[in-house]
Design an enzyme around this catalytic site. Structure first.
Site, PDB file in Angstrom:
ATOM      1  N   LYS A  13      53.322  59.762  59.896  1.00  0.00           N
ATOM      2  CA  LYS A  13      53.665  58.455  59.310  1.00  0.00           C
ATOM      3  C   LYS A  13      54.830  57.781  60.027  1.00  0.00           C
ATOM      4  O   LYS A  13      54.729  56.634  60.428  1.00  0.00           O
ATOM      5  CB  LYS A  13      54.126  58.610  57.852  1.00  0.00           C
ATOM      6  CG  LYS A  13      53.106  58.980  56.853  1.00  0.00           C
ATOM      7  CD  LYS A  13      53.687  59.007  55.442  1.00  0.00           C
ATOM      8  CE  LYS A  13      55.008  59.704  55.244  1.00  0.00           C
ATOM      9  NZ  LYS A  13      55.061  61.134  55.430  1.00  0.00           N
ATOM     10  N   ARG A  88      56.165  57.294  46.674  1.00  0.00           N
ATOM     11  CA  ARG A  88      55.823  58.706  46.759  1.00  0.00           C
ATOM     12  C   ARG A  88      55.345  59.272  45.426  1.00  0.00           C
ATOM     13  O   ARG A  88      55.082  60.466  45.327  1.00  0.00           O
ATOM     14  CB  ARG A  88      57.046  59.484  47.221  1.00  0.00           C
ATOM     15  CG  ARG A  88      56.902  59.978  48.660  1.00  0.00           C
ATOM     16  CD  ARG A  88      58.141  60.775  48.969  1.00  0.00           C
ATOM     17  NE  ARG A  88      58.011  61.643  50.099  1.00  0.00           N
ATOM     18  CZ  ARG A  88      58.288  61.303  51.354  1.00  0.00           C
ATOM     19  NH1 ARG A  88      58.620  60.086  51.662  1.00  0.00           N
ATOM     20  NH2 ARG A  88      58.212  62.204  52.318  1.00  0.00           N
ATOM     21  N   ARG A 127      59.069  70.440  65.281  1.00  0.00           N
ATOM     22  CA  ARG A 127      60.202  69.545  65.060  1.00  0.00           C
ATOM     23  C   ARG A 127      61.443  70.335  64.635  1.00  0.00           C
ATOM     24  O   ARG A 127      62.561  69.981  64.999  1.00  0.00           O
ATOM     25  CB  ARG A 127      59.852  68.498  63.994  1.00  0.00           C
ATOM     26  CG  ARG A 127      60.989  67.499  63.797  1.00  0.00           C
ATOM     27  CD  ARG A 127      60.587  66.318  62.954  1.00  0.00           C
ATOM     28  NE  ARG A 127      60.400  66.695  61.563  1.00  0.00           N
ATOM     29  CZ  ARG A 127      59.955  65.879  60.616  1.00  0.00           C
ATOM     30  NH1 ARG A 127      59.617  64.636  60.937  1.00  0.00           N
ATOM     31  NH2 ARG A 127      59.815  66.283  59.375  1.00  0.00           N
ATOM     32  N   ARG A 133      66.067  69.655  61.617  1.00  0.00           N
ATOM     33  CA  ARG A 133      66.232  68.986  60.318  1.00  0.00           C
ATOM     34  C   ARG A 133      66.296  70.029  59.218  1.00  0.00           C
ATOM     35  O   ARG A 133      65.501  70.964  59.207  1.00  0.00           O
ATOM     36  CB  ARG A 133      65.030  68.045  60.094  1.00  0.00           C
ATOM     37  CG  ARG A 133      65.443  66.644  59.744  1.00  0.00           C
ATOM     38  CD  ARG A 133      64.285  65.719  59.749  1.00  0.00           C
ATOM     39  NE  ARG A 133      63.487  65.827  58.524  1.00  0.00           N
ATOM     40  CZ  ARG A 133      62.518  64.987  58.212  1.00  0.00           C
ATOM     41  NH1 ARG A 133      62.235  63.981  59.025  1.00  0.00           N
ATOM     42  NH2 ARG A 133      61.839  65.134  57.116  1.00  0.00           N
ATOM     43  N   ARG A 144      57.430  70.870  50.178  1.00  0.00           N
ATOM     44  CA  ARG A 144      57.124  69.458  50.408  1.00  0.00           C
ATOM     45  C   ARG A 144      55.617  69.213  50.318  1.00  0.00           C
ATOM     46  O   ARG A 144      55.175  68.179  49.820  1.00  0.00           O
ATOM     47  CB  ARG A 144      57.662  69.018  51.776  1.00  0.00           C
ATOM     48  CG  ARG A 144      59.171  68.799  51.746  1.00  0.00           C
ATOM     49  CD  ARG A 144      59.793  68.867  53.107  1.00  0.00           C
ATOM     50  NE  ARG A 144      59.337  67.835  54.000  1.00  0.00           N
ATOM     51  CZ  ARG A 144      59.445  67.901  55.339  1.00  0.00           C
ATOM     52  NH1 ARG A 144      59.994  68.956  55.900  1.00  0.00           N
ATOM     53  NH2 ARG A 144      59.017  66.919  56.082  1.00  0.00           N
TER      54      ARG A 144
HETATM   55  P1  B4P Z   1      55.986  62.493  60.616  1.00  0.00           P
HETATM   56  O1  B4P Z   1      54.890  62.771  59.689  1.00  0.00           O
HETATM   57  O2  B4P Z   1      56.040  61.162  61.293  1.00  0.00           O
HETATM   58  O3  B4P Z   1      57.282  62.897  59.787  1.00  0.00           O
HETATM   59  P2  B4P Z   1      58.124  62.054  58.785  1.00  0.00           P
HETATM   60  O4  B4P Z   1      57.887  60.606  58.860  1.00  0.00           O
HETATM   61  O5  B4P Z   1      59.499  62.512  59.060  1.00  0.00           O
HETATM   62  O6  B4P Z   1      57.615  62.412  57.337  1.00  0.00           O
HETATM   63  P3  B4P Z   1      58.119  63.395  56.236  1.00  0.00           P
HETATM   64  O7  B4P Z   1      57.198  63.234  55.103  1.00  0.00           O
HETATM   65  O8  B4P Z   1      58.212  64.742  56.866  1.00  0.00           O
HETATM   66  O9  B4P Z   1      59.622  63.025  55.849  1.00  0.00           O
HETATM   67  P4  B4P Z   1      60.377  61.781  55.215  1.00  0.00           P
HETATM   68  O10 B4P Z   1      61.407  61.452  56.209  1.00  0.00           O
HETATM   69  O11 B4P Z   1      59.483  60.672  54.770  1.00  0.00           O
HETATM   70  O12 B4P Z   1      56.030  63.457  61.888  1.00  0.00           O
HETATM   71  C1  B4P Z   1      56.237  64.832  61.842  1.00  0.00           C
HETATM   72  C2  B4P Z   1      56.285  65.445  63.257  1.00  0.00           C
HETATM   73  O13 B4P Z   1      54.999  65.389  63.880  1.00  0.00           O
HETATM   74  C3  B4P Z   1      57.220  64.726  64.232  1.00  0.00           C
HETATM   75  O14 B4P Z   1      57.977  65.694  64.906  1.00  0.00           O
HETATM   76  C4  B4P Z   1      56.308  64.005  65.215  1.00  0.00           C
HETATM   77  O15 B4P Z   1      56.842  63.927  66.524  1.00  0.00           O
HETATM   78  C5  B4P Z   1      55.063  64.871  65.203  1.00  0.00           C
HETATM   79  N1  B4P Z   1      53.835  64.106  65.437  1.00  0.00           N
HETATM   80  C6  B4P Z   1      53.520  62.909  64.888  1.00  0.00           C
HETATM   81  N2  B4P Z   1      52.281  62.513  65.301  1.00  0.00           N
HETATM   82  C7  B4P Z   1      51.799  63.504  66.126  1.00  0.00           C
HETATM   83  C8  B4P Z   1      50.565  63.679  66.852  1.00  0.00           C
HETATM   84  N3  B4P Z   1      49.558  62.780  66.829  1.00  0.00           N
HETATM   85  N4  B4P Z   1      50.417  64.828  67.565  1.00  0.00           N
HETATM   86  C9  B4P Z   1      51.402  65.753  67.591  1.00  0.00           C
HETATM   87  N5  B4P Z   1      52.583  65.634  66.938  1.00  0.00           N
HETATM   88  C10 B4P Z   1      52.794  64.515  66.201  1.00  0.00           C
HETATM   89  O16 B4P Z   1      61.013  62.404  53.873  1.00  0.00           O
HETATM   90  C11 B4P Z   1      61.956  63.455  53.880  1.00  0.00           C
HETATM   91  C12 B4P Z   1      62.490  63.725  52.476  1.00  0.00           C
HETATM   92  O17 B4P Z   1      63.190  62.568  51.951  1.00  0.00           O
HETATM   93  C13 B4P Z   1      61.451  64.029  51.378  1.00  0.00           C
HETATM   94  O18 B4P Z   1      61.060  65.393  51.356  1.00  0.00           O
HETATM   95  C14 B4P Z   1      62.225  63.599  50.094  1.00  0.00           C
HETATM   96  O19 B4P Z   1      63.129  64.596  49.681  1.00  0.00           O
HETATM   97  C15 B4P Z   1      62.995  62.399  50.530  1.00  0.00           C
HETATM   98  N6  B4P Z   1      62.284  61.122  50.275  1.00  0.00           N
HETATM   99  C16 B4P Z   1      61.832  60.239  51.231  1.00  0.00           C
HETATM  100  N7  B4P Z   1      61.243  59.181  50.643  1.00  0.00           N
HETATM  101  C17 B4P Z   1      61.310  59.404  49.287  1.00  0.00           C
HETATM  102  C18 B4P Z   1      60.848  58.672  48.154  1.00  0.00           C
HETATM  103  N8  B4P Z   1      60.182  57.537  48.260  1.00  0.00           N
HETATM  104  N9  B4P Z   1      61.081  59.196  46.911  1.00  0.00           N
HETATM  105  C19 B4P Z   1      61.753  60.337  46.763  1.00  0.00           C
HETATM  106  N10 B4P Z   1      62.206  61.085  47.800  1.00  0.00           N
HETATM  107  C20 B4P Z   1      61.990  60.622  49.056  1.00  0.00           C
END
Ligand code: B4P
Length: 188
Positions: A13, A88, A127, A133, A144
């Protein structure tokens, strides 16, 4: 264009939202990024959110609503936006509807990124090595994913009921997935 990007942790995402921001010239709003900034800056919100994030749990809805309302009040939102990580759960989806109605910027499309579980674990483990992280440990990743299945997955139904939900296959290279997303956005 106003887009909500849905998908489990590690589905890409954040990666895809950043690319769409550049290609569509719209704002990228990631609640994960906003929260990590608040944690780094040790703001009141950051100090409260950290323990939830480190455990892989959702930060309480009232804190999130304040954060998202403030971000949606900024001027760049007028050109359109891509929301990454919000809503979420169903309460957040309903709260978001109200905020967007108030500012006259309703969601056009919700796109759900689907990825195999094995691939998710591989991506997040990679990652963890590269970025260190604090929520990318094996135990927290598992939590998660549980939180996603229980609370976030039902959000897709909220948008499906209005005919706004699309699905994109998140497997393959970043560029391949991005092309699929652009095709969906252009088809509307
Ligand atoms: P992503 O899936 O892009 O990771 P993310 O955006 O960081 O999502 P995530 O759900 O983990 O965390 P968020 O920050 O929203 O990518 C993951 C990895 O895959 C990366 O290293 C990337 O390089 C790699 N990748 C991507 N595409 C690829 C491909 N095609 N091939 C190979 N590799 C690839 O949330 C973190 C925390 O914040 C949550 O757990 C929660 O505690 C809190 N939070 C955030 N929003 C919230 C909300 N609305 N309500 C409550 N808590 C919230």
């Amino acid at each position: 264009m106003r887009i909500v990007l849905l998908g489990p942790p590690g589905s890409g995402k954040g990666t895809q939202a950043a690319l769409l921001r550049d290609r569509l010239a719209i704002a990228h709003i990631s609640t994960g990024v906003l929260l990590r900034e608040a944690v780094d800056q040790k703001t009141e919100l950051g100090l409260e959110a950290k323990s939830y994030m480190d455990a892989g749990n959702l930060v309480p809805d009232d804190l999130m609503l304040g954060l998202i309302e403030e971000r949606l009040g900024q001027p760049d939102v007028a050109n359109g936006f891509i929301l990454d990580g919000y809503p979420r759960n169903l309460a957040q989806a309903e709260a978001l509807d109200q905020v967007l109605e108030r500012i006259g910027q309703p969601v056009d499309l919700a796109i759900s990124v689907t990825v195999d579980e094995g691939e998710i674990v591989q991506r997040l483990s990679r990652r963890a090595l590269e970025e260190g992280r604090s929520d990318d440990t094996e135990e927290v990743i598992r939590n998660r994913m549980r939180v996603y299945a229980g609370q976030t997955a039902p959000v897709a139904g909220h948008y499906a009921e209005r005919g706004q939900l699309r699905e994109v296959d998140g497997m393959g290279s970043i560029e391949e997935v991005n092309q699929r997303l652009l095709d969906i956005v252009r088809a509307g």
